[in-house]
Design a protein around this motif. Structure first.
Motif, PDB file in Angstrom:
ATOM      1  N   TYR A 269       0.953  -1.254   0.124  1.00 43.66           N
ATOM      2  CA  TYR A 269       0.002  -0.084  -0.078  1.00 43.66           C
ATOM      3  C   TYR A 269       0.886   1.140  -0.057  1.00 43.66           C
ATOM      4  N   VAL A 270       1.845   1.337   0.548  1.00 44.02           N
ATOM      5  CA  VAL A 270       2.901   2.268   0.763  1.00 44.02           C
ATOM      6  C   VAL A 270       3.419   2.623  -0.631  1.00 44.02           C
ATOM      7  N   LYS A 271       3.660   1.516  -1.458  1.00 45.23           N
ATOM      8  CA  LYS A 271       4.148   1.661  -2.827  1.00 45.23           C
ATOM      9  C   LYS A 271       3.179   1.919  -3.905  1.00 45.23           C
ATOM     10  N   ALA A 272       2.040   1.686  -3.615  1.00 41.99           N
ATOM     11  CA  ALA A 272       0.766   2.204  -4.438  1.00 41.99           C
ATOM     12  C   ALA A 272       0.484   3.616  -4.113  1.00 41.99           C
ATOM     13  N   GLN A 273       0.580   4.039  -2.884  1.00 40.61           N
ATOM     14  CA  GLN A 273       0.549   5.485  -2.513  1.00 40.61           C
ATOM     15  C   GLN A 273       1.526   6.488  -3.012  1.00 40.61           C
ATOM     16  N   ASN A 274       2.966   5.976  -3.032  1.00 40.40           N
ATOM     17  CA  ASN A 274       3.904   6.749  -3.675  1.00 40.40           C
ATOM     18  C   ASN A 274       3.769   6.567  -5.140  1.00 40.40           C
ATOM     19  N   MET A 275       3.344   5.654  -5.762  1.00 37.94           N
ATOM     20  CA  MET A 275       3.196   5.494  -7.110  1.00 37.94           C
ATOM     21  C   MET A 275       2.174   6.597  -7.640  1.00 37.94           C
ATOM     22  N   ILE A 276       1.134   6.596  -7.058  1.00 40.67           N
ATOM     23  CA  ILE A 276      -0.003   7.339  -7.392  1.00 40.67           C
ATOM     24  C   ILE A 276       0.276   9.213  -7.128  1.00 40.67           C
ATOM     25  N   GLU A 277       1.133   9.204  -6.117  1.00 42.22           N
ATOM     26  CA  GLU A 277       1.592  10.649  -5.798  1.00 42.22           C
ATOM     27  C   GLU A 277       2.361  11.149  -6.952  1.00 42.22           C
ATOM     28  N   SER A 278       3.515  10.293  -7.494  1.00 45.96           N
ATOM     29  CA  SER A 278       4.164  10.789  -8.321  1.00 45.96           C
ATOM     30  C   SER A 278       3.822  10.570  -9.813  1.00 45.96           C
ATOM     31  N   ALA A 279       2.300  10.541  -9.842  1.00 42.99           N
ATOM     32  CA  ALA A 279       2.077  10.415 -11.256  1.00 42.99           C
ATOM     33  C   ALA A 279       0.936  11.286 -11.706  1.00 42.99           C
ATOM     34  N   GLU A 280       0.535  11.296 -12.940  1.00 41.65           N
ATOM     35  CA  GLU A 280      -0.812  11.871 -13.279  1.00 41.65           C
ATOM     36  C   GLU A 280      -1.821  10.736 -13.398  1.00 41.65           C
ATOM     37  N   GLY A 281      -3.131  11.315 -13.004  1.00 44.44           N
ATOM     38  CA  GLY A 281      -4.358  10.515 -13.159  1.00 44.44           C
ATOM     39  C   GLY A 281      -5.175  11.001 -14.390  1.00 44.44           C
ATOM     40  N   LEU A 282      -5.578   9.938 -14.799  1.00 41.51           N
ATOM     41  CA  LEU A 282      -6.529  10.164 -15.946  1.00 41.51           C
ATOM     42  C   LEU A 282      -7.558   9.581 -16.143  1.00 41.51           C
ATOM     43  N   ASP A 283      -8.842  10.003 -16.103  1.00 41.58           N
ATOM     44  CA  ASP A 283     -10.252   9.174 -16.169  1.00 41.58           C
ATOM     45  C   ASP A 283     -10.422   9.076 -17.744  1.00 41.58           C
ATOM     46  N   ASP A 284     -10.444   7.822 -18.173  1.00 39.47           N
ATOM     47  CA  ASP A 284     -10.949   7.510 -19.472  1.00 39.47           C
ATOM     48  C   ASP A 284     -12.092   8.047 -19.945  1.00 39.47           C
ATOM     49  N   TRP A 285     -13.038   7.968 -19.225  1.00 43.52           N
ATOM     50  CA  TRP A 285     -14.591   8.409 -19.528  1.00 43.52           C
ATOM     51  C   TRP A 285     -14.459   9.825 -20.015  1.00 43.52           C
ATOM     52  N   LYS A 286     -13.560  10.650 -19.466  1.00 43.89           N
ATOM     53  CA  LYS A 286     -13.733  12.136 -19.723  1.00 43.89           C
ATOM     54  C   LYS A 286     -13.088  12.385 -21.197  1.00 43.89           C
ATOM     55  N   LEU A 287     -12.494  11.366 -21.891  1.00 47.30           N
ATOM     56  CA  LEU A 287     -11.874  11.487 -22.926  1.00 47.30           C
ATOM     57  C   LEU A 287     -12.399  11.166 -24.292  1.00 47.30           C
ATOM     58  N   PHE A 288     -13.543  10.346 -24.117  1.00 47.59           N
ATOM     59  CA  PHE A 288     -14.295   9.591 -25.123  1.00 47.59           C
ATOM     60  C   PHE A 288     -15.808   9.847 -24.901  1.00 47.59           C
ATOM     61  N   SER A 289     -16.571  10.108 -26.131  1.00 50.51           N
ATOM     62  CA  SER A 289     -17.889  10.121 -25.814  1.00 50.51           C
ATOM     63  C   SER A 289     -18.746   8.943 -26.033  1.00 50.51           C
ATOM     64  N   ALA A 290     -17.765   7.991 -26.690  1.00 48.97           N
ATOM     65  CA  ALA A 290     -18.390   6.635 -27.011  1.00 48.97           C
ATOM     66  C   ALA A 290     -17.361   5.495 -26.325  1.00 48.97           C
ATOM     67  N   CYS A 291     -17.211   5.315 -25.140  1.00 50.51           N
ATOM     68  CA  CYS A 291     -16.308   4.603 -24.710  1.00 50.51           C
ATOM     69  C   CYS A 291     -16.833   3.212 -24.753  1.00 50.51           C
ATOM     70  N   ALA A 292     -18.032   2.904 -24.660  1.00 48.18           N
ATOM     71  CA  ALA A 292     -18.275   1.407 -24.986  1.00 48.18           C
ATOM     72  C   ALA A 292     -18.047   0.943 -26.247  1.00 48.18           C
ATOM     73  N   SER A 293     -18.328   1.869 -27.400  1.00 47.24           N
ATOM     74  CA  SER A 293     -17.996   1.677 -28.619  1.00 47.24           C
ATOM     75  C   SER A 293     -16.442   1.362 -28.846  1.00 47.24           C
ATOM     76  N   LEU A 294     -15.718   2.315 -28.402  1.00 50.00           N
ATOM     77  CA  LEU A 294     -14.175   2.318 -28.402  1.00 50.00           C
ATOM     78  C   LEU A 294     -13.724   0.939 -27.921  1.00 50.00           C
ATOM     79  N   GLY A 295     -14.323   0.562 -26.827  1.00 49.64           N
ATOM     80  CA  GLY A 295     -13.539  -0.362 -25.953  1.00 49.64           C
ATOM     81  C   GLY A 295     -13.954  -1.823 -27.251  1.00 49.64           C
ATOM     82  N   SER A 296     -15.100  -1.902 -27.647  1.00 51.27           N
ATOM     83  CA  SER A 296     -15.343  -2.860 -28.666  1.00 51.27           C
ATOM     84  C   SER A 296     -14.433  -2.998 -29.972  1.00 51.27           C
ATOM     85  N   ILE A 297     -14.422  -1.847 -30.370  1.00 54.44           N
ATOM     86  CA  ILE A 297     -13.620  -1.732 -31.671  1.00 54.44           C
ATOM     87  C   ILE A 297     -12.208  -2.068 -31.548  1.00 54.44           C
TER      88      ILE A 297
END
Length: 437
Positions: A378-406
């Motif tokens: 858990y300490v490793k996970a905490q350090n990893m996420i603190e040193s990285a950028e977070g990205l929500d895929d659902w905010k990038l695409f208006s057709a997430c389900a379609s993209l996943g299938s394609i």
């Protein structure tokens, strides 16, 4: 009975009758409002954590009762597909068949990647009020974030050590070297499922880096799958497949089978949600595993980027109690830090610790006191996420389900028919563009 008493009783009844007739019905609550909450949160945390929150909500909202319907992630995904199918085939006036609607819950937990935005407008009530409007997105909120996990590389420490490696691979070159060495021992280096956003997309971001992230603004569908670095990541998987270092066939049937192969030692590494930490820590205590960043190219640019696996809540458009249901969602949102802590996840509350999997629900019960000693993973996970950028895929695409299938179809075709990675990426781009036009 005396005439005076009879007259008094009659007068009281008359007053009550008049109150019922003239007083607004909403202010006299003789009936119980029951909301059915279909969810998999009880798979992520102890059931009493959620029950305590529901009890608190019910005490502050007399006349409202929340009924928990326990479902698994997979089963709830199937449920929502069924709800969507019925909603699509609703009557011309837009009202769902009442017989079917009564079978629907009022509130559900969802993964926003299950749907295209157009499907959310059909299935869910707009949490900002108003009717869904075809082709519009302004002020439309159909699912609400509760907490998230991040996708990372899990590895079997013992398998890597037995192969002569004292640490996990950091670069793509090192990763290939590990995979070829494990091939000599009849162990697959990596297994991938058809879940594009968990198994493939994290590697694309690892190569694209923060420079690519900065070129994408708040507008959706700006990601270019034919871009050089994206093609490079897809080609990396193509090379692993040609070396026969990917678990066969090469797409594993589903996430569960992929994880089971990892636990059984058939494959040394998997890309998975950080939710897997809790599963391995509690159910497979004898397994020596670690978690690390997705291996990057030889010349990485910027901070690592983790794409997130999100847990959202939504109110079905068929609910007859949407106003009360939205109040419950507001209440859950206010408790997101406590829920995330209990689930070993990342809270949507910016004031809370971004990753605190050691709480195990104690925040609700003891106000955050008496924490358990943090485990190294858990300490490793905490350090990893603190040193990285977070990205929500659902905010990038208006057709997430379609993209996943394609993406699943085209990359699977590339694997099976040994097609060119650049051509595969271009096909994904063209097919997705045709969906969102």
């Amino acid at each position: 009975m005396k005439k005076f008493d009879i007259a008094l009783v009659c007068a009281a009844l008359a007053v009550l009758a008049a109150a019922i007739f003239f007083y607004p019905a909403k202010k006299i609550n003789f009936s119980q409002t029951t909301l059915v909450f279909s969810q998999w949160l009880t798979d992520d945390m102890e059931r009493d954590v959620l029950e305590k929150l529901i009890d608190e909500f019910e005490r502050s909202h007399p006349g409202v009762s929340i009924v928990l319907e326990n479902r698994s992630y997979r089963n709830l995904k199937k449920d929502c597909a069924g709800y969507l199918d019925i909603a699509r085939n609703s009557q011309p006036n837009g009202k769902e068949n009442k017989k079917n609607a009564r079978k629907f819950p009022d509130i559900v937990t969802v993964d926003p990647l299950w749907f295209d935005d157009s499907e959310k407008r059909i299935l869910f009530a707009n949490q900002n009020g108003g009717e869904a409007r075809e082709g519009t997105t302004t002020n439309e909120v159909y699912t609400r974030p509760l907490y998230s996990y991040f996708n990372a590389l899990f590895y079997n420490i013992k398998i890597l050590e037995d192969a002569g490696f004292d640490r996990p691979p950091k670069t793509r070159g090192e990763f290939s070297e590990v995979c070829l060495k494990l091939k000599e021992k009849n162990i697959y280096g990596l297994s991938v499922s058809g879940n594009f956003f968990t198994d493939i997309f994290p590697w694309i971001w690892s190569e694209s880096g923060t420079k690519t992230l900065q070129t994408i603004n708040s507008e959706k569908d700006m990601f270019n799958f034919a871009e050089k670095n994206v093609v490079g990541s897809i080609d990396f998987f193509n090379k692993l497949n040609r070396q026969n270092t990917l678990g066969r066939p090469p797409f594993i049937k589903d996430d569960d089978e992929k994880i089971n192969n990892f636990i059984a030692g058939k494959t040394a590494m998997v890309t998975a949600s950080s939710k897997l930490i809790k599963t391995l820590e509690t159910q497979h205590k004898d397994m020596q595993f670690g978690i690390t960043n997705i291996p990057y190219p030889e010349n990485p640019s910027g901070r690592p980027i983790f794409n997130m696996s999100c847990v959202h809540t939504a109110v079905l458009s068929s609910s007859g109690y949407s106003e009360t249901a939205f109040e419950f969602l507001e209440f859950l949102g206010a408790a997101s830090a406590a829920l995330a802590a209990a689930a070993g996840a990342i809270s949507e509350d910016p004031a809370a610790s971004i990753f605190d999997g050691t709480w195990a629900g104690d925040q609700i019960q003891r106000g955050g006191q008496d924490r358990a000693p943090p485990e190294a993973v858990y300490v490793k996970a905490q350090n990893m996420i603190e040193s990285a950028e977070g990205l929500d895929d659902w905010k990038l695409f208006s057709a997430c389900a379609s993209l996943g299938s394609i993406a699943e179809e085209e990359i699977n075709s590339m694997f099976r028919h040994r097609q060119d990675a650049a051509a595969t990426a271009e096909t994904i781009k063209k097919r997705y563009d045709s969906v969102v036009k």
